[in-house]
Motif scaffolding. Structure first.
Motif, PDB file in Angstrom:
ATOM      1  N   PHE A   1     -12.069   4.371   7.301  1.00 52.03           N
ATOM      2  CA  PHE A   1     -10.789   4.292   7.828  1.00 52.03           C
ATOM      3  C   PHE A   1     -10.888   3.278   9.279  1.00 52.03           C
ATOM      4  O   PHE A   1     -12.000   3.382   9.791  1.00 52.03           O
TER       5      PHE A   1
ATOM      6  N   VAL B   1      -6.879   3.388   5.221  1.00 54.56           N
ATOM      7  CA  VAL B   1      -8.010   3.997   4.648  1.00 54.56           C
ATOM      8  C   VAL B   1      -8.290   3.293   3.191  1.00 54.56           C
ATOM      9  O   VAL B   1      -7.461   2.829   2.553  1.00 54.56           O
ATOM     10  N   GLY B   2      -9.608   2.936   2.956  1.00 53.41           N
ATOM     11  CA  GLY B   2     -10.193   2.255   1.622  1.00 53.41           C
ATOM     12  C   GLY B   2     -11.454   2.976   1.538  1.00 53.41           C
ATOM     13  O   GLY B   2     -12.090   3.789   2.131  1.00 53.41           O
ATOM     14  N   LEU B   3     -11.700   2.420   0.226  1.00 53.92           N
ATOM     15  CA  LEU B   3     -13.252   2.823  -0.379  1.00 53.92           C
ATOM     16  C   LEU B   3     -14.404   2.064   0.303  1.00 53.92           C
ATOM     17  O   LEU B   3     -15.458   2.414   0.230  1.00 53.92           O
TER      18      LEU B   3
ATOM     19  N   TYR C   1       0.721  -0.974   0.027  1.00 54.94           N
ATOM     20  CA  TYR C   1      -0.123   0.031  -0.076  1.00 54.94           C
ATOM     21  C   TYR C   1       0.736   1.107   0.159  1.00 54.94           C
ATOM     22  O   TYR C   1       1.926   1.223   0.531  1.00 54.94           O
TER      23      TYR C   1
ATOM     24  N   PRO D   1     -14.768   7.839   1.720  1.00 54.10           N
ATOM     25  CA  PRO D   1     -13.563   6.797   2.326  1.00 54.10           C
ATOM     26  C   PRO D   1     -13.928   6.018   3.623  1.00 54.10           C
ATOM     27  O   PRO D   1     -14.679   7.137   4.444  1.00 54.10           O
TER      28      PRO D   1
ATOM     29  N   THR E   1      -4.126   7.230  -3.968  1.00 53.33           N
ATOM     30  CA  THR E   1      -4.616   5.769  -4.382  1.00 53.33           C
ATOM     31  C   THR E   1      -5.236   4.980  -3.175  1.00 53.33           C
ATOM     32  O   THR E   1      -4.592   5.029  -2.201  1.00 53.33           O
ATOM     33  N   TYR E   2      -6.169   4.566  -3.498  1.00 48.80           N
ATOM     34  CA  TYR E   2      -6.728   3.672  -2.244  1.00 48.80           C
ATOM     35  C   TYR E   2      -6.613   2.278  -2.380  1.00 48.80           C
ATOM     36  O   TYR E   2      -6.768   1.746  -3.690  1.00 48.80           O
ATOM     37  N   PRO E   3      -6.545   1.307  -1.260  1.00 50.65           N
ATOM     38  CA  PRO E   3      -6.250   1.831  -0.255  1.00 50.65           C
ATOM     39  C   PRO E   3      -4.854   2.347   0.157  1.00 50.65           C
ATOM     40  O   PRO E   3      -4.090   1.986  -0.661  1.00 50.65           O
ATOM     41  N   TYR E   4      -4.873   2.965   1.099  1.00 51.26           N
ATOM     42  CA  TYR E   4      -3.732   3.491   1.607  1.00 51.26           C
ATOM     43  C   TYR E   4      -3.210   3.516   3.192  1.00 51.26           C
ATOM     44  O   TYR E   4      -4.267   3.280   3.810  1.00 51.26           O
TER      45      TYR E   4
END
Length: 137
Positions: A125, A68-70, A22, A123, A34-37
């Motif tokens: 988290f 963190v992700g969508l 990530y 997003p 850029t997700y996830p990070y």
């Protein structure tokens, strides 16, 4: 007081996270993330000594690791990859002996302060907290 470079400690943690795959950011995230990070955060280095009159040369701080992700599932998947890499790990920092210990986690939440234009969602988290200890090697 012997100054401690918190940047070197963050770089050591970043190196541990490479196998997760990530992007890793410290405090700030680019607008086109850029997700996830993974977002790392900490103080600039809380120093302490064993005795009242000793020099402050031991770092004893908290490191926040935010996945963190969508979607909530993306956050949980990221945490499942991150935790084994950081729990009871020893980031490499020149001249220091460093240890990380996982000690707390916060609930996965929706970041309502951020709305992504496509697909018009917020997003998610999740935050894990680690104790970071660092002493002269």
């Amino acid at each position: 007081m012997i100054p401690v470079d918190m940047r070197a400690h963050i770089d050591g943690v970043r190196a541990l996270l490479v196998p997760a795959g990530y992007p890793v950011h410290f405090i700030e995230v680019p607008a086109a993330a850029t997700y996830p990070y993974v977002l790392l955060w900490s103080s600039s280095g809380r120093m302490e000594s064993e005795a009242l009159c000793d020099e402050l040369e031991d770092l004893n701080d908290i490191l926040g690791v935010t996945a963190v992700g969508l979607a909530a599932d993306a956050v949980l998947s990221a945490q499942r990859k991150i935790r084994p890499l950081l729990s009871d790990a020893s980031p490499v920092v020149p001249g220091r002996s460093v240890s990380l210990r996982y000690f707390d986690s916060q609930t996965v939440q929706v970041d309502r302060d951020v709305t992504l234009p496509t697909p018009n969602l917020h997003p998610k988290f999740g935050v894990d907290l680690y104790r970071i200890r660092s002493v002269p090697a």
